[in-house]
Structure formats: structure tokens, C-alpha cells
Design an enzyme around this catalytic site. Sequence first.
Site, PDB file in Angstrom:
ATOM      1  N   GLU A  67       0.836  -1.204   0.000  1.00 38.59           N
ATOM      2  CA  GLU A  67       0.000   0.000   0.000  1.00 38.59           C
ATOM      3  C   GLU A  67       0.874   1.258   0.000  1.00 38.59           C
ATOM      4  O   GLU A  67       0.597   2.228  -0.708  1.00 38.59           O
ATOM      5  CB  GLU A  67      -0.897   0.033   1.257  1.00 38.59           C
ATOM      6  N   TRP A 196      36.668 -18.286  -3.993  1.00 41.74           N
ATOM      7  CA  TRP A 196      35.467 -18.889  -3.442  1.00 41.74           C
ATOM      8  C   TRP A 196      34.734 -19.665  -4.521  1.00 41.74           C
ATOM      9  O   TRP A 196      35.030 -19.519  -5.705  1.00 41.74           O
ATOM     10  CB  TRP A 196      34.551 -17.805  -2.862  1.00 41.74           C
ATOM     11  N   ARG A 210      21.885 -10.822   4.018  1.00 39.79           N
ATOM     12  CA  ARG A 210      22.272 -10.682   5.436  1.00 39.79           C
ATOM     13  C   ARG A 210      21.638  -9.448   6.074  1.00 39.79           C
ATOM     14  O   ARG A 210      21.288  -9.464   7.252  1.00 39.79           O
ATOM     15  CB  ARG A 210      23.798 -10.584   5.566  1.00 39.79           C
ATOM     16  N   ARG A 233      27.931  -5.693   4.300  1.00 41.43           N
ATOM     17  CA  ARG A 233      28.562  -4.604   3.544  1.00 41.43           C
ATOM     18  C   ARG A 233      27.627  -4.172   2.411  1.00 41.43           C
ATOM     19  O   ARG A 233      26.851  -4.991   1.910  1.00 41.43           O
ATOM     20  CB  ARG A 233      29.864  -5.104   2.892  1.00 41.43           C
TER      21      ARG A 233
END
Length: 390
Positions: A67, A196, A210, A233
Site C-alpha cells: 500500500e 570462493w 544478510r 557490507r
Amino acid sequence: MAGGMTQATTHSLDETHLRELLTELGEQARRFRFEAAPNPCVGAAVVAHGQVIGRGYHQFWGGAHAEIEAFAEAERSGVDPAHWDTLVVTLEPCSSTGKTPPCVDAILARGIKRVVVGALDPDPRHRGAGLRLLQDAGVEVEFVPNAAPLERLAPHFLRWTDVDRVRRPRPWTIAKWAQTRSGQLSPPANIGAGRWISGPQSLKEVHVLRGRVDAIVTGVTTVLADDPRFSVRPPGDPARPPLRVILDSYLRTPVTGRLFEQPGPGESAGAIHVLCQGGANAARHIALSEAGAQVTGLHASEEDHVALRDVQEWLWTRGVRRVLLEAGPQLLSRYLEAGFVDQIRVYTGNVFGGRGESLAPWLATAKLEERGDREVGEDSVFEAFLPYAE
Ligand SMILES: NC(=O)c1ccc[n+]([C@@H]2O[C@H](COP(=O)([O-])OP(=O)(O)OC[C@H]3O[C@@H](n4cnc5c(N)ncnc54)[C@H](OP(=O)(O)O)[C@@H]3O)[C@@H](O)[C@H]2O)c1
């Protein structure tokens, strides 16, 4: 239908158009189902003289309700608010303060004369409450039956408000992991330092996620192996960093880890909680407390870890409602077996091979609901809800 409410009648938009509009708003709102959960997918539109002048959606958990987003777009349209005659919304407006102020107040403040809804709140504690307040204030309220059923738009919200779950509350839990193409959660040993499984764009998404949970939960082996900080971050919102909760039965968390470092500029990190077995090593307890962690003893599980049911209760009583589980395969498997995971987000990186246990066998047989797949940089990502399993 809430008492005293009328069904849709012909005004500037007739029932056929209202039904079409509610269907369209609902379909659009579903795009945000994974970001908004456990909240429902909701869409809203402001109508002036039979024309939609603003649409809005509840886009993420903790964010503005549909809304309010619709009002903001209507304001940008330049149409004088005196001419805003109808608000169409897929779910009845809220009347209580949650993460945001009640929408009923915002509707009344704008002088909207007519509110059309496509579904009522399934929670008996709230059902019809917002509509009654609007009616009492002189707003005409209409209900278009079956126009935006939650069974279609937000089955996950029906599970969240299910009577069993309300009776035995536990936080909404999102398990997120990155896997190699062969399903391992640890990259091959020869991949090169600092590399990674998933790429930088995926990592940015994780920071956003997060910033939209109350707590991050992990296992001590991940802390020992990766020395993570679990900070938020940008592009994540560092305004309200989630608690960092480590399940560590015997207090093996090192006080020299990066968890205990001060966050860098523009970065934030929540309080550290170490959940151990009651009676765990007193010297370690003192050392961790002195380093800034809060240590809590819980019951042991049959496998001699921290009991997950206790963890869930502990989180709930601290006001934690949305959890991000960022753990290795051991803890992930225990959570999945216990039926404590509501939603998954799995990044598959452009990496072959890998080490450790794979969750591929679990994924091969898991019942995934409302799955959504997309690409992020070189990674592929999928998200899904898991059925209620208690
Ligand atoms: N790819 C990814 O997304 C990702 C994410 C995280 C970690 N990892 C990798 O996973 C590896 C670590 O794997 P892991 O599976 O050992 O880590 P984990 O699942 O994060 O941690 C497991 C530890 O948690 C503790 N724990 C406490 N309560 C538990 C419970 N109820 N059930 C299960 N465990 C409980 C156990 O130790 P105690 O009982 O002694 O406390 C157990 O050894 C590392 O190589 C890390 O890099 C990958």
C-alpha cells in the site's frame, strides 16, 4: 468475509476490472516471494477516476508494504490526492505495528474513500481487524472473493500462520549455500588461495540477504575452516546487522578469529552469540565472554551436539523471526532432517570437483516448491520453499 463488508459493486471500476487488476497485482507481487517471506506477496494499486495511478508491491521482508509503495507511486504521478478514490489491495491491510507502522493509518491519513481487497488475513488474530477499523472510520470496504487467494499467491504465508506453527513458534529459516558443479560445498584444494565457489556478484547478493535477516546461524567447523566475519557490507543494508550465532557444543570458537575484529568503514556486524552445551569448559566460556561474545548453554542433542530445538526456541525468544543459515554440510543436513528449513538459496559456481560431503543426494529427492532459477554473473542460483514438515 468480515462482518458488514459488501462484495464488489460497480463504481469507477466494475467487478470484472477489479478482478483482473487483483489478479495482475498478485502475479506481479509473486516476483518478490523469496525476498518477502515469511511475509505474504502483496500488491496494491491506487485508482483515480477509473485509472490506476500507482502500483506497489511488498518487495522485501522489513520493507514498505504494498500500500505504501502504491501511495508513493501515486504521489509521483502528480494526480491530486483529493482525487484518489480507491485503493485496491490483494490482501486486507494490516492494522498492527510490525516492522513498519500499520497500513490502515496510512490509508486513513490519505483520505481514501474506498478499499477493495482480494483476500482476508488467514491469522484469526488479525482477520478482518483492519477492515473493521476502516469501516468504523467511514471508508467503504469491498471484498472480491477468490480474486487473490493466498493458496495461489503465498502458500508459504499460510504455513507461517498455520495454527501448529503459531503454537510452537520458530524462526523462518533460509539455508543458503554455494556448491561446485559436482555439489561439494568446499572448493578443490588446488583452486588457489582466496578463491570462493561463487563469484563476486553472488557475494553481493548474500550481503543484501544478510541485511534482511535477524540472525545468521553457523557451525563451529565453518568458523574454524573459513575464519568468516559474517558482516554486512553494501549493497547490503548495514543499518541493522543480524546477530551472529555460532553453534559450538564445546566452545572451540577461537577468540583470535576475524569475527571479533571491528567492522571496517561502511560495514556492520551484529552481536556474537555462542551456543554451547550446558556445562561446557568454564575457562573457554570466560575467554569468549571477555572477547565480546555472549555464551549460552543449551541441552545436548542425541548426537551430542547442541540441540536444534533449543536453538530455535532461543532464537525466537530473542525476537529473531528470519534466520540465514550459512553453515557447512553437517549442520545444514541436521537442519534439513529436522524440518527446520523453510527456504533454500543455492549458488552453483563455475567450479568443478571439490571436497567434503555433497548435498546433491538430498537435492535429488527433496520436494521443492515454487522454485525459481536465475543466473548471477558466472553462477547459477535457485531458490525454493520447502514443505512444512513438523
Ligand atoms: N559452500 C558453502 O556455502 C559453505 C558454507 C559454510 C561452510 N562451508 C564449508 O564447510 C566446511 C565445514 O563443514 P561442516 O559441515 O563441518 O561445518 P558446519 O556444519 O558449519 O559445522 C559443523 C559443526 O557444528 C557443530 N554443531 C553444533 N550443534 C550442531 C548440531 N545440532 N548439528 C550439527 N552440528 C552441530 C558441530 O560441532 P560441535 O558439536 O563440536 O560444536 C559440528 O562439527 C568448511 O570447509 C567450510 O569451508 C561451505
